[in-house]
Design a protein around this motif. Sequence first.
Motif, PDB file in Angstrom:
ATOM      1  N   GLN A   3       0.837  -1.191   0.000  1.00 47.06           N
ATOM      2  CA  GLN A   3       0.000   0.000   0.000  1.00 47.06           C
ATOM      3  C   GLN A   3       0.870   1.238   0.000  1.00 47.06           C
ATOM      4  O   GLN A   3       1.916   1.265   0.641  1.00 47.06           O
ATOM      5  N   LEU A   4       0.420   2.254  -0.724  1.00 44.59           N
ATOM      6  CA  LEU A   4       1.074   3.553  -0.739  1.00 44.59           C
ATOM      7  C   LEU A   4       0.078   4.572  -0.218  1.00 44.59           C
ATOM      8  O   LEU A   4      -1.042   4.659  -0.740  1.00 44.59           O
ATOM      9  N   VAL A   5       0.490   5.346   0.770  1.00 42.42           N
ATOM     10  CA  VAL A   5      -0.399   6.341   1.356  1.00 42.42           C
ATOM     11  C   VAL A   5       0.292   7.695   1.322  1.00 42.42           C
ATOM     12  O   VAL A   5       1.341   7.875   1.941  1.00 42.42           O
ATOM     13  N   GLU A   6      -0.306   8.625   0.572  1.00 46.01           N
ATOM     14  CA  GLU A   6       0.232   9.981   0.463  1.00 46.01           C
ATOM     15  C   GLU A   6      -0.430  10.888   1.493  1.00 46.01           C
ATOM     16  O   GLU A   6      -1.584  10.678   1.875  1.00 46.01           O
ATOM     17  N   SER A   7       0.287  11.925   1.866  1.00 51.59           N
ATOM     18  CA  SER A   7      -0.261  12.962   2.730  1.00 51.59           C
ATOM     19  C   SER A   7       0.526  14.242   2.511  1.00 51.59           C
ATOM     20  O   SER A   7       1.591  14.228   1.879  1.00 51.59           O
ATOM     21  N   GLY A   8      -0.019  15.334   3.029  1.00 48.34           N
ATOM     22  CA  GLY A   8       0.703  16.592   2.988  1.00 48.34           C
ATOM     23  C   GLY A   8       0.185  17.622   2.008  1.00 48.34           C
ATOM     24  O   GLY A   8       0.682  18.751   1.963  1.00 48.34           O
ATOM     25  N   GLY A   9      -0.801  17.252   1.208  1.00 50.03           N
ATOM     26  CA  GLY A   9      -1.355  18.224   0.274  1.00 50.03           C
ATOM     27  C   GLY A   9      -2.154  19.297   0.991  1.00 50.03           C
ATOM     28  O   GLY A   9      -2.390  19.222   2.195  1.00 50.03           O
ATOM     29  N   GLY A  10      -2.548  20.303   0.225  1.00 50.68           N
ATOM     30  CA  GLY A  10      -3.339  21.375   0.805  1.00 50.68           C
ATOM     31  C   GLY A  10      -3.438  22.561  -0.109  1.00 50.68           C
ATOM     32  O   GLY A  10      -3.052  22.503  -1.286  1.00 50.68           O
ATOM     33  N   LEU A  11      -3.956  23.630   0.445  1.00 49.82           N
ATOM     34  CA  LEU A  11      -4.129  24.897  -0.277  1.00 49.82           C
ATOM     35  C   LEU A  11      -3.112  25.904   0.243  1.00 49.82           C
ATOM     36  O   LEU A  11      -3.058  26.164   1.454  1.00 49.82           O
ATOM     37  N   VAL A  12      -2.285  26.419  -0.655  1.00 52.23           N
ATOM     38  CA  VAL A  12      -1.290  27.420  -0.283  1.00 52.23           C
ATOM     39  C   VAL A  12      -1.303  28.539  -1.307  1.00 52.23           C
ATOM     40  O   VAL A  12      -1.884  28.405  -2.386  1.00 52.23           O
ATOM     41  N   GLN A  13      -0.636  29.631  -0.957  1.00 55.12           N
ATOM     42  CA  GLN A  13      -0.498  30.743  -1.882  1.00 55.12           C
ATOM     43  C   GLN A  13       0.795  30.589  -2.678  1.00 55.12           C
ATOM     44  O   GLN A  13       1.733  29.892  -2.251  1.00 55.12           O
ATOM     45  N   ALA A  14       0.833  31.219  -3.802  1.00 54.79           N
ATOM     46  CA  ALA A  14       2.029  31.189  -4.635  1.00 54.79           C
ATOM     47  C   ALA A  14       3.240  31.660  -3.829  1.00 54.79           C
ATOM     48  O   ALA A  14       3.148  32.624  -3.060  1.00 54.79           O
ATOM     49  N   GLY A  15       4.348  30.945  -4.011  1.00 59.70           N
ATOM     50  CA  GLY A  15       5.566  31.261  -3.288  1.00 59.70           C
ATOM     51  C   GLY A  15       5.760  30.485  -2.001  1.00 59.70           C
ATOM     52  O   GLY A  15       6.871  30.465  -1.449  1.00 59.70           O
ATOM     53  N   GLU A  16       4.713  29.849  -1.519  1.00 54.39           N
ATOM     54  CA  GLU A  16       4.805  29.079  -0.286  1.00 54.39           C
ATOM     55  C   GLU A  16       5.298  27.658  -0.562  1.00 54.39           C
ATOM     56  O   GLU A  16       5.573  27.290  -1.702  1.00 54.39           O
ATOM     57  N   SER A  17       5.396  26.883   0.511  1.00 55.47           N
ATOM     58  CA  SER A  17       5.965  25.538   0.414  1.00 55.47           C
ATOM     59  C   SER A  17       5.010  24.495   0.984  1.00 55.47           C
ATOM     60  O   SER A  17       4.162  24.795   1.827  1.00 55.47           O
ATOM     61  N   LEU A  18       5.180  23.271   0.511  1.00 55.86           N
ATOM     62  CA  LEU A  18       4.503  22.101   1.056  1.00 55.86           C
ATOM     63  C   LEU A  18       5.469  20.931   1.009  1.00 55.86           C
ATOM     64  O   LEU A  18       6.361  20.893   0.143  1.00 55.86           O
ATOM     65  N   ARG A  19       5.269  19.974   1.916  1.00 58.73           N
ATOM     66  CA  ARG A  19       6.021  18.733   1.851  1.00 58.73           C
ATOM     67  C   ARG A  19       5.050  17.560   1.796  1.00 58.73           C
ATOM     68  O   ARG A  19       4.235  17.382   2.705  1.00 58.73           O
ATOM     69  N   LEU A  20       5.138  16.804   0.731  1.00 58.68           N
ATOM     70  CA  LEU A  20       4.329  15.602   0.577  1.00 58.68           C
ATOM     71  C   LEU A  20       5.102  14.396   1.105  1.00 58.68           C
ATOM     72  O   LEU A  20       6.326  14.331   0.998  1.00 58.68           O
ATOM     73  N   SER A  21       4.341  13.461   1.663  1.00 60.11           N
ATOM     74  CA  SER A  21       4.923  12.216   2.162  1.00 60.11           C
ATOM     75  C   SER A  21       4.221  11.033   1.515  1.00 60.11           C
ATOM     76  O   SER A  21       3.009  11.082   1.280  1.00 60.11           O
ATOM     77  N   CYS A  22       4.970   9.990   1.271  1.00 61.01           N
ATOM     78  CA  CYS A  22       4.419   8.742   0.741  1.00 61.01           C
ATOM     79  C   CYS A  22       4.990   7.591   1.560  1.00 61.01           C
ATOM     80  O   CYS A  22       6.199   7.326   1.500  1.00 61.01           O
TER      81      CYS A  22
END
Length: 120
Positions: A3-22
């Motif tokens: 199984q692969l489970v992703e997380s970390g998405g969301g709504l951000v403004q341009a120029g910001e950061s996110l970190r996705l995990s799998c």
Amino acid sequence: QVQLVESGGGLVQAGESLRLSCVVSGSIFNISTVGWYRQGPGKQRELVAVITSDGSTSYVDSVKGRFTISRDNAKNTVYLQMNSLKPEDTAVYYCNARPRSGVYYGYNYWGQGTQVTVSS
């Protein structure tokens, strides 16, 4: 069972950061090449970044210098650090694992996807 489970998405403004995990469960992580793909509205799914079992990485040109893929073998987890996000990065991001040896060689596993939305 794999199984692969992703997380970390969301709504951000341009120029910001996110970190996705799998998180990759099962016994395939250490023998797999793991990639992040994305599919934007009305677009085909594209490969964004990939990391091999020995840590080699590659990126699509549009994210070079902004995104970083990494893996933590102790946690069976691959990360996608996304900096300087742009509205055109908006998409559903999918994790993919492809075992390169053993009984699972030739199989192709996908996560369920996580939504990333970047507002301007």
